[in-house]
Structure formats: structure tokens, C-alpha cells
Design a protein around this motif. Structure first.
Motif, mmCIF file in Angstrom:
data_model
loop_
_atom_site.group_PDB
_atom_site.id
_atom_site.type_symbol
_atom_site.label_atom_id
_atom_site.label_comp_id
_atom_site.label_asym_id
_atom_site.label_seq_id
_atom_site.Cartn_x
_atom_site.Cartn_y
_atom_site.Cartn_z
ATOM 1 N N VAL A 123 57.833 60.827 70.819
ATOM 2 C CA VAL A 123 58.450 60.008 72.068
ATOM 3 C C VAL A 123 59.985 59.689 72.317
ATOM 4 O O VAL A 123 60.413 59.741 71.882
ATOM 5 C CB VAL A 123 57.390 58.606 72.578
ATOM 6 N N PRO A 124 60.443 60.057 72.971
ATOM 7 C CA PRO A 124 61.644 60.193 73.155
ATOM 8 C C PRO A 124 62.480 57.953 73.786
ATOM 9 O O PRO A 124 63.606 58.473 74.475
ATOM 10 C CB PRO A 124 62.577 60.201 74.204
ATOM 11 N N PHE A 125 62.047 57.258 72.535
ATOM 12 C CA PHE A 125 62.853 56.046 72.950
ATOM 13 C C PHE A 125 64.363 55.949 72.945
ATOM 14 O O PHE A 125 64.718 56.296 71.897
ATOM 15 C CB PHE A 125 62.396 55.010 71.736
ATOM 16 N N ASP A 126 64.322 55.012 73.547
ATOM 17 C CA ASP A 126 66.154 54.530 73.632
ATOM 18 C C ASP A 126 65.695 53.026 73.392
ATOM 19 O O ASP A 126 65.700 52.882 74.153
ATOM 20 C CB ASP A 126 67.170 54.952 74.970
ATOM 21 N N PHE A 127 65.951 52.549 72.448
ATOM 22 C CA PHE A 127 65.473 51.384 72.092
ATOM 23 C C PHE A 127 66.377 50.391 72.658
ATOM 24 O O PHE A 127 65.891 48.629 72.880
ATOM 25 C CB PHE A 127 66.161 51.160 71.082
ATOM 26 N N GLU A 128 67.678 50.719 72.728
ATOM 27 C CA GLU A 128 68.628 50.129 73.612
ATOM 28 C C GLU A 128 68.660 49.498 74.580
ATOM 29 O O GLU A 128 69.537 49.324 75.645
ATOM 30 C CB GLU A 128 70.206 50.683 73.093
ATOM 31 N N ARG A 129 67.678 50.531 75.506
ATOM 32 C CA ARG A 129 67.131 50.141 76.763
ATOM 33 C C ARG A 129 65.709 49.692 76.511
ATOM 34 O O ARG A 129 64.705 51.378 77.172
ATOM 35 C CB ARG A 129 67.707 51.062 78.125
ATOM 36 N N PRO A 130 65.085 48.565 76.311
ATOM 37 C CA PRO A 130 63.798 48.770 76.686
ATOM 38 C C PRO A 130 62.994 48.955 77.516
ATOM 39 O O PRO A 130 63.529 49.251 78.843
ATOM 40 C CB PRO A 130 63.389 47.331 76.060
ATOM 41 N N GLY A 131 61.643 49.288 77.329
ATOM 42 C CA GLY A 131 61.089 49.576 78.786
ATOM 43 C C GLY A 131 59.227 48.879 78.251
ATOM 44 O O GLY A 131 59.470 48.132 77.028
ATOM 45 N N ALA A 132 58.221 49.387 78.844
ATOM 46 C CA ALA A 132 57.026 48.723 78.996
ATOM 47 C C ALA A 132 56.134 49.384 79.696
ATOM 48 O O ALA A 132 56.287 50.467 81.261
ATOM 49 C CB ALA A 132 56.903 46.979 79.481
ATOM 50 N N ASP A 159 67.088 34.865 89.603
ATOM 51 C CA ASP A 159 68.469 33.609 90.041
ATOM 52 C C ASP A 159 67.779 32.348 88.596
ATOM 53 O O ASP A 159 69.043 31.954 87.872
ATOM 54 C CB ASP A 159 68.182 33.187 91.267
ATOM 55 N N LYS A 160 66.895 31.956 88.066
ATOM 56 C CA LYS A 160 66.723 31.233 87.293
ATOM 57 C C LYS A 160 67.034 31.128 86.065
ATOM 58 O O LYS A 160 67.505 30.732 84.929
ATOM 59 C CB LYS A 160 64.877 31.161 87.244
ATOM 60 N N PHE A 161 67.253 32.670 85.916
ATOM 61 C CA PHE A 161 68.235 33.289 84.547
ATOM 62 C C PHE A 161 69.508 34.111 84.434
ATOM 63 O O PHE A 161 69.848 34.749 83.985
ATOM 64 C CB PHE A 161 66.615 34.645 83.993
ATOM 65 N N GLY A 162 69.730 34.005 86.169
ATOM 66 C CA GLY A 162 71.343 34.544 85.724
ATOM 67 C C GLY A 162 71.281 35.916 85.874
ATOM 68 O O GLY A 162 72.117 36.476 85.287
ATOM 69 N N LEU A 163 70.055 36.371 86.262
ATOM 70 C CA LEU A 163 69.741 37.944 85.910
ATOM 71 C C LEU A 163 69.881 38.808 87.903
ATOM 72 O O LEU A 163 70.035 37.929 88.710
ATOM 73 C CB LEU A 163 68.508 38.437 85.716
ATOM 74 N N ASP A 164 70.761 39.815 87.906
ATOM 75 C CA ASP A 164 71.113 40.363 88.775
ATOM 76 C C ASP A 164 69.320 41.102 89.680
ATOM 77 O O ASP A 164 69.279 42.118 88.899
ATOM 78 C CB ASP A 164 71.921 41.909 89.013
ATOM 79 N N HIS A 235 65.025 44.059 82.079
ATOM 80 C CA HIS A 235 65.833 43.652 82.364
ATOM 81 C C HIS A 235 67.490 43.048 82.152
ATOM 82 O O HIS A 235 68.356 43.591 82.180
ATOM 83 C CB HIS A 235 65.619 43.300 84.229
ATOM 84 N N SER A 236 67.652 42.148 81.447
ATOM 85 C CA SER A 236 67.912 41.481 80.855
ATOM 86 C C SER A 236 68.809 42.529 80.267
ATOM 87 O O SER A 236 70.039 42.112 79.625
ATOM 88 C CB SER A 236 67.709 39.727 80.324
ATOM 89 N N TYR A 237 67.718 43.315 79.477
ATOM 90 C CA TYR A 237 68.430 44.118 78.134
ATOM 91 C C TYR A 237 69.055 45.225 79.264
ATOM 92 O O TYR A 237 69.662 46.386 77.738
ATOM 93 C CB TYR A 237 67.581 44.204 76.844
ATOM 94 N N GLY A 238 69.186 46.102 79.968
ATOM 95 C CA GLY A 238 69.339 47.207 80.700
ATOM 96 C C GLY A 238 68.322 47.947 80.941
ATOM 97 O O GLY A 238 68.362 49.068 81.201
ATOM 98 N N GLU A 242 62.912 53.178 84.332
ATOM 99 C CA GLU A 242 63.694 54.725 83.643
ATOM 100 C C GLU A 242 63.524 55.159 82.026
ATOM 101 O O GLU A 242 63.712 55.841 81.660
ATOM 102 C CB GLU A 242 64.868 55.044 84.511
ATOM 103 N N SER A 243 63.340 53.575 81.695
ATOM 104 C CA SER A 243 63.366 53.999 80.083
ATOM 105 C C SER A 243 62.965 55.115 79.451
ATOM 106 O O SER A 243 63.147 54.909 78.681
ATOM 107 C CB SER A 243 63.532 51.972 79.584
#
Length: 334
Positions: A123-132, A159-164, A235-238, A242-243
Motif C-alpha cells: 500500500v503506497p501510504f503517504d503518512f504526511e497526507r493522512p486519509g481514511a 469555520d469553527k476550526f479555522g480550516l479552508d 483536511h487540517s493535515y493536508g 486522494e491521499s
């Protein structure tokens, strides 16, 4: 230009086991991991909540045969304390157990009602870009006729958590269709640092539970709290949809079957072959037969009767329709 694949990192796997059904599912998970991914070079941790003020009964595994079988399969038992959720919201185990993991390795969390059906090392995990898991239905929110709609509800949380909010949208989906908005099943998720990820997951979940924005006034977050908070954390971790390339988890490498009647009803033959193979050794069979649904569905043939009810090429689109038909035939057990 071909997208560069991330360099493979060693990682640990986490599942949560406790008394009752989950301990037997944990045993099958461990057996399937060792069978289908013998070269896995991380550790499999079975996190077990301990007795405490958040539980009216002791949730830990007391079955010595189960614990011995897990040890034989190389699983590492990981006791942890429920400080926030416990019995009032057992899904919170998947959040609080993250703090018991070693912080120096990335992690992949799986629900125990999962079988490993292929090589997790592929599995090609990219742990810097989490997914589920994207294997889900639009279970939350449930917009009311006159109240806030999908976009307003989800935007209030970003908005509550300051996310785009805008960058989280799948603009190929229409407004007010649930798949336009980032949503996951928490059957698996992964990240770079279990303690940091767990703290953010916990903070978001508590804030949503205790001080939701006004747009959530008509929405229940029980039992969906983990799945409401999870996309915000990812999303907060980027991370995002598509992760992870499709076809690995919830595909050739893992199967989140949820309950055994659904496994027999809808999963492909390879999943059944894995289940029957890993459940066959006598030393495992003796333990698994202690759980009545596995005894009757897997070993006594009820699962094959469930399978005969359905055409895998024309399954109902909604899981509830599967459940209803199995129940009508008198074959439902969990």
C-alpha cells in the motif's frame, strides 16, 4: 509527468479489542494479517480499554484463550485508559487508543471487523497526507426541510476550526449532494504521528460534542461524532480523498465487512477464502467457537445460506436493504 510515489516508511497497525464480539474479530484480523501479509515489518497492536470510571463494567479482555491466540499470532497487547469517552461513546476508543501507541512511527488504524486480504506492504501510504475509508454512505448530516443544508452545516465546522472549506469540496458533485463534502468511514485511517493526530482528533471531537455551531442544532452526532471530526482532522493535515490511490484498502488488501452476515452477503469469493483459511486451524477454531455468531455462521454453514440469498452482481445499493433481507430470512446475527 508521473507523480512521484512516497518512499515507503515502516508503520504500526492498531486495532481495538475488548470483551465480547470485538475480541474474536481482533483474533480473525490478526490471523488474516499474518496469513496475507507475512512480511509486514511493523507491529500489530491490540489496544484494550481498561476498567475505570468511564465504564460500568470491565471492558478488558479476560478470555485467556483469546489473549494466548493473539500472542501466538505476534500481536502486542496495549492497555489504555478511557479518560474522555468510554461506555457513553465506545467509538471514542479509536481516538483515545492512539495515545498508547509509540509516537516514533506512523500508524494505520483498522476497525476490528476487518480482514486483511492482501499485502499491506504494497500500500503506497503517504503518512504526511493522512486519509481514511471512502467506503461509506451519506449517514451524516441529515439536513431538515427548512434548516441548514449540507454546505452550511459543513462550512460551520470548517469555520469553527479555522480550516479552508472551499478546498475540501469535490466540485464534480452537485450542491447539496453528500459526496461533494469531505466525508469518511472511520473503518480505517492513517497518519504520521499517532499522538499528534490523536490529540487533534480528540480536541475536535470534544469541541463538536460540547460546543457545536448553531447550524448543528438539529443534528445528532451520536454515533457519528468520530466521522464528523475525522474529515476535519484529515483536511487540517493536508490529506483528503486522494491521499491513497483506490484499489488497495477497501479493495485488494483489506475488507471492512462490518458483520458476518454482510460479509457472506456481499463480499467476493477471495474474502470468503481468506476467512475460511485463517479460521480453519484447530487452535484458532477452538477459540472462535466461543462466539456464537462465528460458530453458527462460519463453522455451521449459516453464512452459505445467507450468500445464497443474493446475486453479487446485482446487490441492493443501500446496506440497510441487505440487512432487512437477511433479517427477514431469519439469518441475522452479530
Amino acid at each position: 509527468m508521473t507523480k512521484k510515489q512516497p518512499q515507503r516508511q515502516a508503520f504500526n497497525i492498531l486495532i481495538v479489542g475488548q470483551s465480547g464480539r470485538l475480541q474474536y474479530e481482533a483474533l480473525l484480523f490478526a490471523a488474516s494479517l499474518r496469513h496475507c501479509s507475512p512480511n509486514f515489518d511493523g507491529e500489530l497492536f491490540v489496544a484494550i480499554p481498561q476498567a475505570g470510571p468511564k465504564w460500568s463494567n470491565d471492558p478488558s479482555i479476560k478470555n485467556g484463550a483469546v489473549l494466548a491466540a493473539l500472542e501466538r499470532l505476534g500481536a502486542r497487547i496495549l492497555p489504555f485508559e478511557s479518560k474522555v469517552f468510554g461506555q457513553s461513546y465506545p467509538q471514542g476508543n479509536k481516538i483515545e487508543s492512539l495515545f498508547a501507541l509509540p509516537p516514533d512511527k506512523p500508524f494505520v488504524f483498522f476497525d476490528t471487523d476487518t480482514l486483511i486480504t492482501g499485502d499491506v506492504m504494497s500500500v503506497p501510504f503517504d503518512f504526511e497526507r493522512p486519509g481514511a475509508s471512502l467506503r461509506c454512505e451519506g449517514t451524516w448530516p441529515e439536513p431538515t426541510l427548512y434548516g441548514p443544508q449540507y454546505g452550511e452545516i459543513w462550512k460551520s465546522l470548517y469555520d469553527k476550526f479555522g480550516l479552508d472549506f472551499e478546498s475540501s469540496l469535490d466540485t464534480s458533485q452537485p450542491d447539496n449532494h453528500w459526496q461533494r463534502y469531505l466525508y469518511f468511514n472511520a473503518g480505517f485511517f492513517f497518519g504520521a504521528n499517532p499522538h499528534e493526530f490523536g490529540q487533534r482528533f480528540l480536541d475536535y471531537a470534544i469541541a463538536i460534542r460540547d460546543s457545536p455551531p448553531p447550524e448543528l442544532i438539529c443534528q445528532s452526532v451520536d454515533p457519528w461524532l468520530d466521522q464528523v471530526a475525522l474529515p476535519l482532522v484529515i483536511h487540517s493535515y493536508g490529506g483528503g480523498r486522494e491521499s491513497l490511490p483506490p484499489g488497495f484498502l477497501d479493495g485488494s488488501v483489506s475488507c471492512h465487512y462490518r458483520v458476518f452476515p454482510l460479509l457472506y452477503a456481499r463480499e467476493d469469493d477471495h474474502v470468503l477464502d481468506v476467512l475460511h483459511t485463517v479460521a480453519a486451524p484447530n487452535w484458532i477454531k477452538k477459540v472462535l467457537k466461543g462466539y456464537e455468531p462465528i460458530k453458527r455462521i462460519v463453522y455451521q454453514g449459516r453464512g452459505e445460506k445467507v450468500r445464497a440469498l443474493f446475486d453479487r452482481g446485482a446487490l441492493p445499493k443501500r446496506e440497510q436493504m441487505l440487512r432487512n433481507r437477511i433479517k427477514s430470512a431469519g439469518f441475522w446475527m452479530r
